[in-house]
Design an enzyme around this catalytic site. Sequence first.
Site, PDB file in Angstrom:
ATOM      1  N   HIS A  46     -40.408 -83.278   8.749  1.00 25.76           N
ATOM      2  CA  HIS A  46     -40.973 -82.237   9.609  1.00 25.76           C
ATOM      3  C   HIS A  46     -39.874 -81.342  10.192  1.00 25.76           C
ATOM      4  CE1 HIS A  46     -44.848 -81.375  12.054  1.00 25.76           C
ATOM      5  NE2 HIS A  46     -44.150 -80.263  11.908  1.00 25.76           N
TER       6      HIS A  46
ATOM      7  N   GLU B 214     -46.999 -89.448  11.110  1.00 22.88           N
ATOM      8  CA  GLU B 214     -45.563 -89.198  11.201  1.00 22.88           C
ATOM      9  C   GLU B 214     -44.927 -90.067  12.280  1.00 22.88           C
ATOM     10  OE1 GLU B 214     -44.932 -84.998  11.695  1.00 22.88           O
ATOM     11  OE2 GLU B 214     -45.739 -84.507   9.726  1.00 22.88           O
TER      12      GLU B 214
ATOM     13  N   ARG C 255     -49.647 -78.740   7.814  1.00 23.81           N
ATOM     14  CA  ARG C 255     -50.113 -79.950   8.482  1.00 23.81           C
ATOM     15  C   ARG C 255     -50.416 -80.999   7.418  1.00 23.81           C
ATOM     16  NH1 ARG C 255     -48.136 -78.168  12.308  1.00 23.81           N
ATOM     17  NH2 ARG C 255     -49.018 -77.701  14.369  1.00 23.81           N
TER      18      ARG C 255
END
Length: 601
Positions: free
Chosen positions: A337, A318, A289
């Site tokens: 990601h 993000e 994270r």
Amino acid sequence: MATSASQTLRTTPFLKTPSLSLSSRQSLSSAFSVALRPSRRFSKPLVVIVKASGSLDAKPTVLVAEKLGEAGLKLLKEFANVDCSYNLSPEELCTKISLCDAIIVRSGTKVSREVFESSAGRLKVVGRAGVGIDNVDLAAATEHGCLVVNAPTANTVAAAEHGIALLAAMARNVAQADASVKAGKWQRNKYVGVSLVGKTLAVMGFGKVGSEVARRAKGLGMHVISHDPYAPADRARAIGVELVSFDQAITTADFISLHMPLTPTTSKILNDDTFAKMKKGVRIVNVARGGVIDEDALVRALDAGIVAQAALDVFTKEPPPADNKLVLHENVTATPHLGASTMEAQEGVAIEIAEAVVGALRGELAATAVNAPMVPAEVLSELKPYVVLAEKLGRLAVQLVAGGSGVKTVKVTYASARAPDDLDTRLLRAMITKGIIEPISSVFVNLVNADFTAKQRGLRISEERIVLDGSPESPLDFIQVQIANVESKFASAISDSGEIKVEGRVKDGIPHLTRVGSFEVDVSLEGSILLCRQVDQPGMIGTVGSILGEENVNVSFMSVGRIAPRKQAVMAIGVDDQPSKQALKKIGEVSAIEEFVFLKL
């Protein structure tokens, strides 16, 4: 006189009892009935499970709001009517949701309070195709009787593989060298890398993904250590990994790979202070994270040469802004990601979430449920202060465990004048499990998944009941939590028998801490607590109180427990705010204070 009966926790699923259906008493969709788990003490159910009855041959409707693998869709279509509607605006979602019994989302769709209110009670299950549930309003889901399930296991291997890919690519400057060649350059000398063989990798978080990364790193010839307060030492040893303290991990590692959840405890856990302790030239990988790293501090550490390189798949925001200094740094390798982005993982997640949603609609209790089930008002009303007490005792006990010690054995003792059959402790046990596990885990623990979650983490919880003489009007006299075979940050929390021990009571409806180790105290479990072991002498309360007052920290309660006058004592201080590092340092410098610890509630 008091008698004691001991029992060991066993994970047993609740049994549905269709014969006790209340469908005629509650206003539900005609396609649903209610299965109940009766309580011996109360006439109403402890857990209400909504299930599709099919009495009118009506199938439930599942809204799939983001793309899902075909294998998952096939499973859903065998049981329900499936509506695949992607890229819905919040307004469109609120309009459509009143026609749906379940919804499946990924991370892009917000399932807000407005969505639950718009469903008019029809929405029974929310399925999150992945691990994180930041986009689902859990409080609103619980208030509206909606179960939330996720898919936490299917992308484990994909995330681990991506972590190893970033580790190797960073060590050998793959991304930078590729960009250089494509720009028409040939800079062999500039992109000399470092070898992985013989280097120390610190895996921060030894859960599913962390342990898989460790296995693969061992295969590359790396020496692997790990920090995780819940990881069983025998499981780590089985793959040749040594469990160490947080400070030992970050100060000895050549490479650090992050696999911890984002919680208040882990937020910005890598910061200016922790970077300063690291070996110069350390390299960092993060596929967990973004918020566990202070990104501004990482930029400073990169510029100073403390951190040689970083490989990041996740970011605090993000997508990150186009001018993000961390992303643009020449010594950073960044991916958008991609941890779970393999074809196999996507299909696995689709199947896992489809099975969870279908099971929930059928009335089966899902092991991946992340919010609380419905509990009757009279049960909650009586147990409410004890539920709060149970969770806070769990939180206190686990915070007293020193780093590097794996929590595996917990004993809970309930003292009550009620007969065992008249006191259902499942909710209390679940809240103790919640208090122990949640502070350093992304798992949401409740009555549904508490036993499963404890078992998955190798946490063995035993229960003992002490039956007291007297009136059974009050459910409990006290709750005691003991953690065995661990070291403590606060030596005075160790009882005469060698376990960390905390005990609490409810007084006037408010939970109180009444024992730490062998010392009796009395402090309200509100705000946070500062525990100090000191030489029992005049002026100690005033000295510590003055330090806190200078920092504008309000003291709510203060209690002192001692062995005998002028000998050792433990002072428990309840505070509304967290004292600054400077204030805690001043307290530690008081000559009569032998040890202290600050505990967040």
